[in-house]
Design a protein around this motif. Structure first.
Motif, PDB file in Angstrom:
ATOM      1  N   ALA A 182      15.874   0.296 -29.008  1.00  0.00           N
ATOM      2  CA  ALA A 182      15.916   0.398 -27.679  1.00  0.00           C
ATOM      3  C   ALA A 182      16.577   2.061 -27.600  1.00  0.00           C
ATOM      4  CB  ALA A 182      17.062  -0.318 -26.815  1.00  0.00           C
ATOM      5  N   GLY A 183      16.635   2.436 -26.131  1.00  0.00           N
ATOM      6  CA  GLY A 183      17.044   3.751 -25.884  1.00  0.00           C
ATOM      7  C   GLY A 183      18.498   3.921 -25.499  1.00  0.00           C
ATOM      8  N   GLY A 184      19.450   4.376 -26.462  1.00  0.00           N
ATOM      9  CA  GLY A 184      20.556   4.645 -26.189  1.00  0.00           C
ATOM     10  C   GLY A 184      21.834   3.709 -26.794  1.00  0.00           C
ATOM     11  N   ASP A 186      24.274   2.383 -25.519  1.00  0.00           N
ATOM     12  CA  ASP A 186      24.656   1.416 -24.850  1.00  0.00           C
ATOM     13  C   ASP A 186      23.758  -0.029 -24.712  1.00  0.00           C
ATOM     14  OD1 ASP A 186      26.983   2.827 -24.178  1.00  0.00           O
ATOM     15  OD2 ASP A 186      26.226   3.472 -22.045  1.00  0.00           O
ATOM     16  N   LYS A 187      22.493   0.461 -24.554  1.00  0.00           N
ATOM     17  CA  LYS A 187      21.426  -0.425 -24.623  1.00  0.00           C
ATOM     18  C   LYS A 187      21.457  -1.301 -25.931  1.00  0.00           C
ATOM     19  CE  LYS A 187      17.820   0.874 -21.145  1.00  0.00           C
ATOM     20  NZ  LYS A 187      16.374   1.111 -20.957  1.00  0.00           N
ATOM     21  N   CYS A 188      21.652  -0.669 -26.843  1.00  0.00           N
ATOM     22  CA  CYS A 188      21.677  -1.126 -28.221  1.00  0.00           C
ATOM     23  C   CYS A 188      22.702  -2.479 -28.319  1.00  0.00           C
ATOM     24  CB  CYS A 188      21.615  -0.301 -29.418  1.00  0.00           C
ATOM     25  SG  CYS A 188      19.984   0.739 -29.596  1.00  0.00           S
ATOM     26  N   ASP A 202      19.099   2.783 -32.081  1.00  0.00           N
ATOM     27  CA  ASP A 202      18.560   3.865 -30.805  1.00  0.00           C
ATOM     28  C   ASP A 202      17.540   4.707 -31.387  1.00  0.00           C
ATOM     29  OD1 ASP A 202      18.497   5.600 -29.141  1.00  0.00           O
ATOM     30  OD2 ASP A 202      20.627   6.465 -29.344  1.00  0.00           O
ATOM     31  N   TYR A 203      16.426   4.466 -30.948  1.00  0.00           N
ATOM     32  CA  TYR A 203      15.375   5.397 -31.192  1.00  0.00           C
ATOM     33  C   TYR A 203      15.326   6.644 -30.879  1.00  0.00           C
ATOM     34  CZ  TYR A 203      12.910   5.013 -26.848  1.00  0.00           C
ATOM     35  OH  TYR A 203      12.816   5.234 -25.343  1.00  0.00           O
ATOM     36  N   LYS A 204      15.990   6.819 -29.811  1.00  0.00           N
ATOM     37  CA  LYS A 204      16.160   8.309 -29.152  1.00  0.00           C
ATOM     38  C   LYS A 204      17.203   9.221 -30.310  1.00  0.00           C
ATOM     39  CE  LYS A 204      15.220   7.152 -24.408  1.00  0.00           C
ATOM     40  NZ  LYS A 204      15.930   7.180 -22.940  1.00  0.00           N
ATOM     41  N   ASN A 257       2.836   5.937 -23.719  1.00  0.00           N
ATOM     42  CA  ASN A 257       1.917   6.781 -23.403  1.00  0.00           C
ATOM     43  C   ASN A 257       1.586   6.730 -21.811  1.00  0.00           C
ATOM     44  OD1 ASN A 257       0.777   7.458 -26.030  1.00  0.00           O
ATOM     45  ND2 ASN A 257      -0.181   5.483 -26.298  1.00  0.00           N
ATOM     46  N   TYR A 258       2.517   6.014 -21.151  1.00  0.00           N
ATOM     47  CA  TYR A 258       1.872   5.881 -19.672  1.00  0.00           C
ATOM     48  C   TYR A 258       2.104   7.330 -18.880  1.00  0.00           C
ATOM     49  CZ  TYR A 258       2.014   0.645 -20.587  1.00  0.00           C
ATOM     50  OH  TYR A 258       1.899  -0.484 -20.811  1.00  0.00           O
ATOM     51  N   GLN A 259       3.187   8.086 -19.463  1.00  0.00           N
ATOM     52  CA  GLN A 259       3.366   9.297 -18.802  1.00  0.00           C
ATOM     53  C   GLN A 259       3.486  10.257 -19.620  1.00  0.00           C
ATOM     54  OE1 GLN A 259       5.134   8.891 -14.990  1.00  0.00           O
ATOM     55  NE2 GLN A 259       6.923   8.474 -15.771  1.00  0.00           N
ATOM     56  N   GLY A 281      -4.009  -7.035 -29.269  1.00  0.00           N
ATOM     57  CA  GLY A 281      -3.716  -6.494 -27.927  1.00  0.00           C
ATOM     58  C   GLY A 281      -4.070  -7.870 -27.080  1.00  0.00           C
ATOM     59  N   PHE A 282      -3.336  -7.833 -25.838  1.00  0.00           N
ATOM     60  CA  PHE A 282      -3.479  -8.882 -25.145  1.00  0.00           C
ATOM     61  C   PHE A 282      -3.017  -8.582 -23.590  1.00  0.00           C
ATOM     62  CE2 PHE A 282       0.833 -10.800 -24.072  1.00  0.00           C
ATOM     63  CZ  PHE A 282       1.384  -9.841 -25.086  1.00  0.00           C
ATOM     64  N   ILE A 283      -3.551  -9.251 -22.445  1.00  0.00           N
ATOM     65  CA  ILE A 283      -3.105  -8.975 -21.306  1.00  0.00           C
ATOM     66  C   ILE A 283      -2.796 -10.499 -20.660  1.00  0.00           C
ATOM     67  CG2 ILE A 283      -3.921  -8.371 -18.872  1.00  0.00           C
ATOM     68  CD1 ILE A 283      -3.462  -6.148 -20.810  1.00  0.00           C
ATOM     69  N   ILE A 284      -1.678 -10.731 -20.227  1.00  0.00           N
ATOM     70  CA  ILE A 284      -1.173 -12.001 -19.866  1.00  0.00           C
ATOM     71  C   ILE A 284      -2.020 -12.537 -18.836  1.00  0.00           C
ATOM     72  CG2 ILE A 284       0.857 -11.435 -18.304  1.00  0.00           C
ATOM     73  CD1 ILE A 284       0.609 -14.163 -21.425  1.00  0.00           C
ATOM     74  N   SER A 285      -2.205 -11.749 -17.902  1.00  0.00           N
ATOM     75  CA  SER A 285      -2.955 -12.506 -16.716  1.00  0.00           C
ATOM     76  C   SER A 285      -4.256 -12.794 -16.927  1.00  0.00           C
ATOM     77  CB  SER A 285      -3.104 -11.335 -15.725  1.00  0.00           C
ATOM     78  OG  SER A 285      -3.759 -10.324 -16.038  1.00  0.00           O
ATOM     79  N   GLY A 332      15.862   3.652 -17.205  1.00  0.00           N
ATOM     80  CA  GLY A 332      17.159   3.308 -16.464  1.00  0.00           C
ATOM     81  C   GLY A 332      17.510   1.741 -16.338  1.00  0.00           C
ATOM     82  N   ASN A 333      16.693   0.913 -16.739  1.00  0.00           N
ATOM     83  CA  ASN A 333      16.878  -0.473 -16.362  1.00  0.00           C
ATOM     84  C   ASN A 333      17.424  -1.113 -17.595  1.00  0.00           C
ATOM     85  OD1 ASN A 333      14.038  -0.079 -17.505  1.00  0.00           O
ATOM     86  ND2 ASN A 333      14.084  -2.262 -17.409  1.00  0.00           N
ATOM     87  N   VAL A 334      17.988  -2.126 -17.530  1.00  0.00           N
ATOM     88  CA  VAL A 334      18.626  -3.081 -18.566  1.00  0.00           C
ATOM     89  C   VAL A 334      17.940  -4.384 -18.076  1.00  0.00           C
ATOM     90  CG1 VAL A 334      20.318  -4.466 -19.831  1.00  0.00           C
ATOM     91  CG2 VAL A 334      20.450  -1.989 -19.405  1.00  0.00           C
TER      92      VAL A 334
END
Ligand SMILES: NC(=O)c1ccc[n+]([C@@H]2O[C@H](COP(=O)([O-])OP(=O)(O)OC[C@H]3O[C@@H](n4cnc5c(N)ncnc54)[C@H](OP(=O)(O)O)[C@@H]3O)[C@@H](O)[C@H]2O)c1
Length: 342
Positions: A182-184, A186-188, A202-204, A257-259, A281-285, A332-334
């Protein structure tokens, strides 16, 4: 009376989406059921789910789903209460889950809504997180693709997020050693303390995939039997050399990769052959109803037993959905990123 929707008014011009891509649009509410279509309902949305896949759909690129239309409400899952009903199966006040979009109210056919149970142990918002699409995604990827056995070592990326936190707990329940990424710091700490992972890195804090790989190797002395990949990119490149022969990788997301200006290439695809890896790979829908029913029944059981924990990051007010969405893409989310509208 009026209500608000958020429309996509332009596509991102560079790798990153921006607030300018969205606009708040005011719309008229139907005054009564008389002006609504037969068998339809009007739902007052209480919570909107913000999900990383929405970023892919903002761009007009080839993907598993069509791009989000311009000048139309952003698509997305919501939960809310029926405010008006022309549909025999639902009455005013019923709680429902729906594809309500980024909107305070949604009018839609009643049969497109799923009635949900809301009580003091299971708030409405849980139907968008642990009991909803992210929970089912975690369940499918872990139970059907990684198939963890007691004693296995399983690594989960985006471990503090909606899908990752649930996936890691399911691996722990199967008796595995579970290491999060996870990033950071606190998250870890949250991943270990609140979600019960054995360790979280913390991968960052690692300058290169090689450095991350070395730290991960210390946390996974018996190698890695399963990897729940939520991010792709450099993190996937760091994990791959640690995979044991016949390891399973659930390729769930590629948010790195999204951004990104350019997709991060896979550095060692030869490992798929030499380590006889199963990368799926899978798409849950796309999974059949029976998979969803099985997952939801088991997740409900685990939540009722208080065995499975979940967290939410809640932004208030529909007008703040674009800001919260950009924050989600930056980490920014947990837990589950939601927008509350009541
Ligand atoms: N296949 C499916 O059907 C399916 C269904 C649902 C979700 N997904 C995918 O699963 C993944 C997780 O979804 P979610 O809803 O649970 O989101 P989430 O994990 O709650 O939020 C996304 C997280 O991704 C992390 N992140 C952002 N940029 C990153 C980067 N460059 N490298 C590594 N991590 C990065 C951030 O956490 P950090 O602070 O830890 O970096 C951020 O909090 C996403 O990739 C999503 O597209 C797939």
């Amino acid at each position: 009376m009026k209500f608000r929707q958020i429309h996509l008014v332009s596509r991102p011009s560079g790798p990153a989406a921006s607030l300018d891509n969205f606009a708040v649009v005011s719309c008229a509410l139907p005054a009564s059921t008389a002006t609504m279509a037969k068998n339809s309902v009007l739902v007052r949305n209480a919570y909107l789910s913000l999900d990383p896949y929405m970023r892919m759909r903002m761009s007009d690129v080839k993907s598993y789903a069509a791009p989000q239309p311009l000048n139309a409400p952003m698509l997305g899952g919501t939960v809310g209460q029926v405010a008006l009903s022309n549909f025999d199966g639902l009455k005013v006040g019923d709680w429902v889950k729906l594809q309500g979009g980024w909107a305070e109210y949604t009018e839609l056919p009643g049969k497109a809504c799923t009635k949900i149970t809301v009580n003091k142990d299971v708030p409405a918002s849980a139907h968008l997180s642990v009991l909803g699409m992210p929970g089912v995604t975690a369940f499918y990827g872990m139970r059907h693709l990684i198939r963890p056995k007691a004693g296995d070592t399983v690594v989960v990326s985006a471990a503090a997020g909606a899908v990752g936190s649930c996936a890691g707990q399911l691996a722990k329940l199967a008796g595995c050693r579970v290491v999060g990424l996870a990033g950071g710091a606190d998250k870890c700490a949250v991943v270990v303390r609140d979600f019960g992972f054995d360790a979280c890195l913390d991968y960052k804090a690692h300058a290169t995939p090689k450095e991350l790989q070395e730290s991960l190797a210390r946390e996974c002395p018996s190698g890695v039997d399963g990897y729940f990949d939520n991010v792709g990119g450099d993190v996937l490149n760091a994990v791959m050399p640690l995979l044991n022969p016949f390891a399973r990788v659930a390729v769930c997301g590629a948010i790195a990769n999204y951004q990104a200006a350019k997709p991060v290439p896979l550095l060692q695809p030869n490992l798929i052959l030499t380590s006889r890896l199963q990368l799926t790979g899978f798409i849950i829908s796309e999974q059949p109803k029976k998979v969803w029913d099985e997952a939801q029944a088991e997740l409900e059981r685990l939540v009722a037993q208080r065995t499975l924990k979940w967290k939410e990051t809640v932004e208030h007010g529909l007008e703040n959905a674009p800001k919260a969405f950009l924050s989600l893409l930056r980490g920014g989310n947990v837990g589950k990123q939601l927008v509350a509208m009541l």
